[in-house]
Design a protein around this motif. Structure first.
Motif, PDB file in Angstrom:
ATOM      1  N   SER A  72       0.811  -1.218   0.000  1.00 16.08           N
ATOM      2  CA  SER A  72       0.000   0.000   0.000  1.00 16.08           C
ATOM      3  C   SER A  72       0.849   1.275   0.000  1.00 16.08           C
ATOM      4  O   SER A  72       0.355   2.344  -0.346  1.00 16.08           O
ATOM      5  CB  SER A  72      -0.950   0.012   1.195  1.00 16.08           C
ATOM      6  OG  SER A  72      -0.222   0.118   2.399  1.00 16.08           O
ATOM      7  N   ALA A  73       2.122   1.178   0.377  1.00 20.88           N
ATOM      8  CA  ALA A  73       2.984   2.372   0.392  1.00 20.88           C
ATOM      9  C   ALA A  73       3.157   2.961  -1.000  1.00 20.88           C
ATOM     10  O   ALA A  73       3.379   4.168  -1.138  1.00 20.88           O
ATOM     11  CB  ALA A  73       4.342   2.028   0.996  1.00 20.88           C
ATOM     12  N   ALA A  74       3.030   2.130  -2.019  1.00 18.22           N
ATOM     13  CA  ALA A  74       3.183   2.622  -3.392  1.00 18.22           C
ATOM     14  C   ALA A  74       2.132   3.663  -3.743  1.00 18.22           C
ATOM     15  O   ALA A  74       2.376   4.542  -4.584  1.00 18.22           O
ATOM     16  CB  ALA A  74       3.127   1.455  -4.368  1.00 18.22           C
ATOM     17  N   ALA A  75       0.974   3.620  -3.099  1.00 17.57           N
ATOM     18  CA  ALA A  75      -0.079   4.604  -3.370  1.00 17.57           C
ATOM     19  C   ALA A  75       0.364   6.009  -2.987  1.00 17.57           C
ATOM     20  O   ALA A  75      -0.071   6.989  -3.596  1.00 17.57           O
ATOM     21  CB  ALA A  75      -1.353   4.228  -2.620  1.00 17.57           C
ATOM     22  N   VAL A  76       1.240   6.129  -2.001  1.00 13.53           N
ATOM     23  CA  VAL A  76       1.713   7.429  -1.536  1.00 13.53           C
ATOM     24  C   VAL A  76       3.108   7.744  -2.069  1.00 13.53           C
ATOM     25  O   VAL A  76       3.411   8.874  -2.440  1.00 13.53           O
ATOM     26  CB  VAL A  76       1.721   7.472   0.009  1.00 13.53           C
ATOM     27  CG1 VAL A  76       2.263   8.795   0.524  1.00 13.53           C
ATOM     28  CG2 VAL A  76       0.340   7.219   0.568  1.00 13.53           C
ATOM     29  N   LEU A  77       3.967   6.737  -2.121  1.00 12.83           N
ATOM     30  CA  LEU A  77       5.381   6.955  -2.449  1.00 12.83           C
ATOM     31  C   LEU A  77       5.776   6.532  -3.862  1.00 12.83           C
ATOM     32  O   LEU A  77       6.941   6.598  -4.207  1.00 12.83           O
ATOM     33  CB  LEU A  77       6.250   6.186  -1.448  1.00 12.83           C
ATOM     34  CG  LEU A  77       6.085   6.591   0.011  1.00 12.83           C
ATOM     35  CD1 LEU A  77       6.822   5.622   0.922  1.00 12.83           C
ATOM     36  CD2 LEU A  77       6.571   8.013   0.227  1.00 12.83           C
ATOM     37  N   ASP A  78       4.842   6.085  -4.656  1.00 17.10           N
ATOM     38  CA  ASP A  78       5.092   5.540  -5.992  1.00 17.10           C
ATOM     39  C   ASP A  78       5.652   4.127  -5.894  1.00 17.10           C
ATOM     40  O   ASP A  78       5.998   3.661  -4.810  1.00 17.10           O
ATOM     41  CB  ASP A  78       6.032   6.441  -6.810  1.00 17.10           C
ATOM     42  CG  ASP A  78       5.413   7.798  -7.114  1.00 17.10           C
ATOM     43  OD1 ASP A  78       4.173   7.859  -7.295  1.00 17.10           O
ATOM     44  OD2 ASP A  78       6.155   8.796  -7.149  1.00 17.10           O
ATOM     45  N   GLU A  79       5.766   3.498  -7.025  1.00 11.55           N
ATOM     46  CA  GLU A  79       6.268   2.128  -7.073  1.00 11.55           C
ATOM     47  C   GLU A  79       7.745   2.103  -6.673  1.00 11.55           C
ATOM     48  O   GLU A  79       8.505   3.015  -7.015  1.00 11.55           O
ATOM     49  CB  GLU A  79       6.114   1.543  -8.482  1.00 11.55           C
ATOM     50  CG  GLU A  79       4.668   1.303  -8.891  1.00 11.55           C
ATOM     51  CD  GLU A  79       3.973   0.273  -8.012  1.00 11.55           C
ATOM     52  OE1 GLU A  79       4.609  -0.733  -7.636  1.00 11.55           O
ATOM     53  OE2 GLU A  79       2.778   0.484  -7.704  1.00 11.55           O
ATOM     54  N   VAL A 103      12.266  14.545  10.070  1.00 19.09           N
ATOM     55  CA  VAL A 103      13.246  14.150   9.047  1.00 19.09           C
ATOM     56  C   VAL A 103      14.682  14.211   9.566  1.00 19.09           C
ATOM     57  O   VAL A 103      15.548  13.505   9.065  1.00 19.09           O
ATOM     58  CB  VAL A 103      13.096  14.980   7.754  1.00 19.09           C
ATOM     59  CG1 VAL A 103      11.760  14.701   7.085  1.00 19.09           C
ATOM     60  CG2 VAL A 103      13.260  16.455   8.008  1.00 19.09           C
ATOM     61  N   ASP A 104      14.928  15.027  10.583  1.00 18.51           N
ATOM     62  CA  ASP A 104      16.269  15.097  11.177  1.00 18.51           C
ATOM     63  C   ASP A 104      16.630  13.807  11.906  1.00 18.51           C
ATOM     64  O   ASP A 104      17.808  13.486  12.047  1.00 18.51           O
ATOM     65  CB  ASP A 104      16.378  16.259  12.173  1.00 18.51           C
ATOM     66  CG  ASP A 104      16.209  17.606  11.506  1.00 18.51           C
ATOM     67  OD1 ASP A 104      16.679  17.775  10.368  1.00 18.51           O
ATOM     68  OD2 ASP A 104      15.587  18.492  12.128  1.00 18.51           O
ATOM     69  N   VAL A 105      15.632  13.104  12.399  1.00 18.21           N
ATOM     70  CA  VAL A 105      15.878  11.894  13.191  1.00 18.21           C
ATOM     71  C   VAL A 105      15.274  10.653  12.530  1.00 18.21           C
ATOM     72  O   VAL A 105      14.976   9.664  13.194  1.00 18.21           O
ATOM     73  CB  VAL A 105      15.358  12.049  14.634  1.00 18.21           C
ATOM     74  CG1 VAL A 105      16.121  13.151  15.362  1.00 18.21           C
ATOM     75  CG2 VAL A 105      13.863  12.322  14.662  1.00 18.21           C
ATOM     76  N   ALA A 106      15.096  10.709  11.228  1.00 20.11           N
ATOM     77  CA  ALA A 106      14.522   9.567  10.511  1.00 20.11           C
ATOM     78  C   ALA A 106      15.407   8.339  10.721  1.00 20.11           C
ATOM     79  O   ALA A 106      16.630   8.416  10.613  1.00 20.11           O
ATOM     80  CB  ALA A 106      14.413   9.881   9.023  1.00 20.11           C
ATOM     81  N   SER A 123       9.208   9.404   4.463  1.00 22.00           N
ATOM     82  CA  SER A 123       7.974   9.710   5.167  1.00 22.00           C
ATOM     83  C   SER A 123       6.799   9.683   4.203  1.00 22.00           C
ATOM     84  O   SER A 123       6.911  10.126   3.066  1.00 22.00           O
ATOM     85  CB  SER A 123       8.070  11.091   5.806  1.00 22.00           C
ATOM     86  OG  SER A 123       6.839  11.449   6.368  1.00 22.00           O
ATOM     87  N   GLN A 124       5.671   9.201   4.666  1.00 24.91           N
ATOM     88  CA  GLN A 124       4.450   9.235   3.868  1.00 24.91           C
ATOM     89  C   GLN A 124       3.706  10.557   4.084  1.00 24.91           C
ATOM     90  O   GLN A 124       2.675  10.785   3.478  1.00 24.91           O
ATOM     91  CB  GLN A 124       3.556   8.041   4.215  1.00 24.91           C
ATOM     92  CG  GLN A 124       4.168   6.729   3.821  1.00 24.91           C
ATOM     93  CD  GLN A 124       3.232   5.547   4.016  1.00 24.91           C
ATOM     94  OE1 GLN A 124       2.032   5.703   4.201  1.00 24.91           O
ATOM     95  NE2 GLN A 124       3.786   4.358   3.970  1.00 24.91           N
ATOM     96  N   ARG A 125       4.257  11.446   4.936  1.00 24.12           N
ATOM     97  CA  ARG A 125       3.676  12.766   5.174  1.00 24.12           C
ATOM     98  C   ARG A 125       4.271  13.761   4.187  1.00 24.12           C
ATOM     99  O   ARG A 125       5.401  13.619   3.745  1.00 24.12           O
ATOM    100  CB  ARG A 125       3.984  13.246   6.601  1.00 24.12           C
ATOM    101  CG  ARG A 125       3.357  12.413   7.683  1.00 24.12           C
ATOM    102  CD  ARG A 125       3.876  12.811   9.059  1.00 24.12           C
ATOM    103  NE  ARG A 125       5.318  12.826   9.185  1.00 24.12           N
ATOM    104  CZ  ARG A 125       6.080  11.736   9.320  1.00 24.12           C
ATOM    105  NH1 ARG A 125       5.533  10.550   9.327  1.00 24.12           N
ATOM    106  NH2 ARG A 125       7.385  11.827   9.440  1.00 24.12           N
ATOM    107  N   SER A 126       3.542  14.804   3.888  1.00 30.60           N
ATOM    108  CA  SER A 126       4.033  15.815   2.958  1.00 30.60           C
ATOM    109  C   SER A 126       4.666  17.016   3.663  1.00 30.60           C
ATOM    110  O   SER A 126       5.155  17.927   3.000  1.00 30.60           O
ATOM    111  CB  SER A 126       2.892  16.288   2.053  1.00 30.60           C
ATOM    112  OG  SER A 126       1.857  16.829   2.838  1.00 30.60           O
ATOM    113  N   VAL A 127       4.659  17.017   4.997  1.00 30.70           N
ATOM    114  CA  VAL A 127       5.255  18.124   5.750  1.00 30.70           C
ATOM    115  C   VAL A 127       6.171  17.576   6.839  1.00 30.70           C
ATOM    116  O   VAL A 127       5.979  16.467   7.332  1.00 30.70           O
ATOM    117  CB  VAL A 127       4.176  19.015   6.409  1.00 30.70           C
ATOM    118  CG1 VAL A 127       3.302  19.684   5.374  1.00 30.70           C
ATOM    119  CG2 VAL A 127       3.325  18.223   7.369  1.00 30.70           C
ATOM    120  N   ASP A 128       7.168  18.364   7.210  1.00 34.79           N
ATOM    121  CA  ASP A 128       8.040  18.009   8.326  1.00 34.79           C
ATOM    122  C   ASP A 128       7.301  18.303   9.634  1.00 34.79           C
ATOM    123  O   ASP A 128       6.536  19.263   9.722  1.00 34.79           O
ATOM    124  CB  ASP A 128       9.325  18.825   8.296  1.00 34.79           C
ATOM    125  CG  ASP A 128      10.198  18.496   7.091  1.00 34.79           C
ATOM    126  OD1 ASP A 128       9.858  17.565   6.343  1.00 34.79           O
ATOM    127  OD2 ASP A 128      11.225  19.180   6.916  1.00 34.79           O
TER     128      ASP A 128
END
Length: 172
Positions: A72-79, A103-106, A123-128
């Motif tokens: 299901s991650a491909a729906a957000v992050l592409d294949e 993102v600093d501690v990913a 991240s599947q989020r669009s903001v930090d």
């Protein structure tokens, strides 16, 4: 009517005494603001089990769950790239330093079967997300993993690229 009022006042007075007694009981032990004492020593070769808190350099995490593989991650992050699959890990994270974001501690995903493998979190989020020290945050991180290494038993999520602060994706 007067006896009914007296009865209600008596009940109210008894209730007040009971509540006052509850308020005067001993306070529970204070919990420290930092849970650093609950951090388990770990490494890539000897990772902590999922659900145990690991850390290094003021950055801590605890694996809550994982999806191996996560189609299901491909729906957000592409294949994913050819020959890879998405692996998704849900973690709780804490920091001790100011002015850090998610993102600093990913975290970094590593494998106990292939020491050369290392995957950076996406991240599947669009903001930090700005992080406040000593507060718990839950994040969902996805990683591209070669199909030959997609095994929850051998994948390890670490707080960085070093050899400390690592957790297995499975509970023991």
């Amino acid at each position: 009517m007067r006896s009914r009022s007296t009865a209600l006042l008596s009940i109210a007075a008894v209730s007040g005494l009971l509540l006052a007694g509850c308020a005067s009981t001993a306070e529970p032990e204070a919990t420290p603001t930092s849970a650093a004492s609950s951090v388990v020593e770990s490494s890539v070769t000897e990772p902590a089990a999922a659900g145990e808190r690991v850390g290094a350099d003021g950055n801590e995490l605890e694996v809550w769950s994982s999806i191996v593989p996560d189609e299901s991650a491909a729906a957000v992050l592409d294949e994913p790239e050819a020959g890879n699959q998405w692996v998704t890990v849900n973690v709780a994270q804490w920091v001790t330093d100011e002015d850090l974001s998610d993102v600093d501690v990913a975290p970094v995903l590593r494998s106990t079967e292939d020491e050369s493998f290392s995957a950076d979190a996406l991240s599947q989020r669009s903001v930090d997300v700005p992080m406040t020290p000593e507060k718990s945050y839950t994040f969902v991180w996805s990683f591209q993993v070669p199909e030959a290494l997609v095994d929850a038993e051998t994948l390890v999520v670490c707080v960085g690229s070093g050899d400390e602060g690592c957790s297995s994706l499975v509970a023991e």
